[in-house]
Design a protein around this motif. Structure first.
Motif, PDB file in Angstrom:
ATOM      1  N   LEU A   4       0.839  -1.199   0.000  1.00  0.00           N
ATOM      2  CA  LEU A   4       0.000   0.000   0.000  1.00  0.00           C
ATOM      3  C   LEU A   4       0.872   1.247   0.000  1.00  0.00           C
ATOM      4  O   LEU A   4       1.996   1.232   0.494  1.00  0.00           O
ATOM      5  CB  LEU A   4      -0.900   0.013   1.237  1.00  0.00           C
ATOM      6  CG  LEU A   4      -1.846  -1.180   1.411  1.00  0.00           C
ATOM      7  CD1 LEU A   4      -2.575  -1.085   2.739  1.00  0.00           C
ATOM      8  CD2 LEU A   4      -2.838  -1.256   0.260  1.00  0.00           C
ATOM      9  N   HIS A  35       5.073  -1.841   3.141  1.00  0.00           N
ATOM     10  CA  HIS A  35       4.290  -0.773   2.523  1.00  0.00           C
ATOM     11  C   HIS A  35       5.163   0.450   2.249  1.00  0.00           C
ATOM     12  O   HIS A  35       6.262   0.581   2.789  1.00  0.00           O
ATOM     13  CB  HIS A  35       3.106  -0.398   3.415  1.00  0.00           C
ATOM     14  CG  HIS A  35       2.187  -1.542   3.666  1.00  0.00           C
ATOM     15  ND1 HIS A  35       1.501  -2.188   2.663  1.00  0.00           N
ATOM     16  CD2 HIS A  35       1.867  -2.199   4.813  1.00  0.00           C
ATOM     17  CE1 HIS A  35       0.774  -3.173   3.174  1.00  0.00           C
ATOM     18  NE2 HIS A  35       0.988  -3.203   4.486  1.00  0.00           N
ATOM     19  N   ASP A  77      -3.508   4.721  -0.736  1.00  0.00           N
ATOM     20  CA  ASP A  77      -4.507   3.760  -0.270  1.00  0.00           C
ATOM     21  C   ASP A  77      -5.088   4.159   1.078  1.00  0.00           C
ATOM     22  O   ASP A  77      -6.057   3.555   1.537  1.00  0.00           O
ATOM     23  CB  ASP A  77      -3.857   2.376  -0.168  1.00  0.00           C
ATOM     24  CG  ASP A  77      -3.428   1.878  -1.534  1.00  0.00           C
ATOM     25  OD1 ASP A  77      -4.305   1.668  -2.389  1.00  0.00           O
ATOM     26  OD2 ASP A  77      -2.208   1.733  -1.758  1.00  0.00           O
ATOM     27  N   GLU A 181      -6.688  -1.797   3.036  1.00  0.00           N
ATOM     28  CA  GLU A 181      -6.736  -2.918   2.092  1.00  0.00           C
ATOM     29  C   GLU A 181      -8.162  -3.173   1.609  1.00  0.00           C
ATOM     30  O   GLU A 181      -8.389  -3.399   0.411  1.00  0.00           O
ATOM     31  CB  GLU A 181      -6.160  -4.177   2.740  1.00  0.00           C
ATOM     32  CG  GLU A 181      -4.660  -4.120   2.921  1.00  0.00           C
ATOM     33  CD  GLU A 181      -4.096  -5.287   3.706  1.00  0.00           C
ATOM     34  OE1 GLU A 181      -4.876  -6.153   4.187  1.00  0.00           O
ATOM     35  OE2 GLU A 181      -2.856  -5.337   3.853  1.00  0.00           O
ATOM     36  N   ALA A 184      -9.181  -0.379  -0.757  1.00  0.00           N
ATOM     37  CA  ALA A 184      -8.437  -0.468  -2.019  1.00  0.00           C
ATOM     38  C   ALA A 184      -9.096  -1.508  -2.924  1.00  0.00           C
ATOM     39  O   ALA A 184      -9.266  -1.280  -4.126  1.00  0.00           O
ATOM     40  CB  ALA A 184      -6.973  -0.807  -1.761  1.00  0.00           C
TER      41      ALA A 184
END
Length: 193
Positions: A4, A35, A77, A181, A184
């Motif tokens: 992300l 990330h 994100d 998540e 996204a």
């Protein structure tokens, strides 16, 4: 899930900014999880006071950092907001940084990391930030990460002095990244119009 992209928005412009300690501490934690964290420091960018939002500029006429920020934000994100507490509120430079954009935030979660020199850890500023972040289209996740007495809690290299603070950060990031998540994945399918 793919790594992300998480901008960390920091809005203090004071000369001695203890909040940068928290930013570096968060960046390392995001990177350790695979990330991409990107520090957006209002003082380093030097944004002017808000006269027009980014979307109000004709293409190619926005101040230099705004096009780069817009591109990063569209790829983001989720957003981590790191805020001190100045007189029970978030710093003016943070509000200025936030208000410059709008659509770029939509359908992405935010997580509030707040701090203060005193015992309350910036939670009074965080309560006001929740309203602003919701209006901007990036509602905050339920948990906060307050850091009381930041100068004692995180050293000048961005390391937590007590391991309990790392545990709090990790629980907070577990929740925030879950939302990031999930949102996204849903953005790929489309968003409400």
């Amino acid at each position: 899930m793919a790594p992300l992209t998480i901008p960390i928005l920091f809005g203090s412009v004071r000369h001695d900014r203890a909040g940068l300690r928290a930013c570096h501490w968060l960046l390392r934690a995001l990177e350790a999880r695979g990330h991409r964290g990107v520090l957006i420091d209002a003082a380093a960018i030097g944004l002017p006071l808000l006269d027009r939002m980014y979307k109000e500029f004709a293409p190619g006429t926005a101040p230099v950092p705004l096009d780069d920020l817009a591109e990063l934000y569209r790829d983001a994100d989720g957003f981590l907001i790191v805020s001190g507490e100045y007189n029970h509120a978030a710093p003016a430079a943070l509000k200025n940084l936030l208000d410059t954009f709008l659509e770029e935030y939509f359908w992405r979660p935010s997580g509030i990391v707040c701090y203060s020199a005193g015992q309350f850890g910036g939670v009074r500023a965080a309560m006001q930030l929740r309203m602003t972040l919701a209006e901007l289209g990036m509602s905050s996740v339920p948990s906060l990460l307050p850091i009381p007495r930041i100068a004692e809690a995180i050293d000048d290299k961005g390391n937590a002095v007590a391991s309990a603070l790392n545990l709090s950060r990790d629980r907070f990031l577990d929740e925030f990244l879950w939302y990031a998540e999930a949102m996204a994945a849903r953005r790929v399918e489309g968003v409400p119009r």
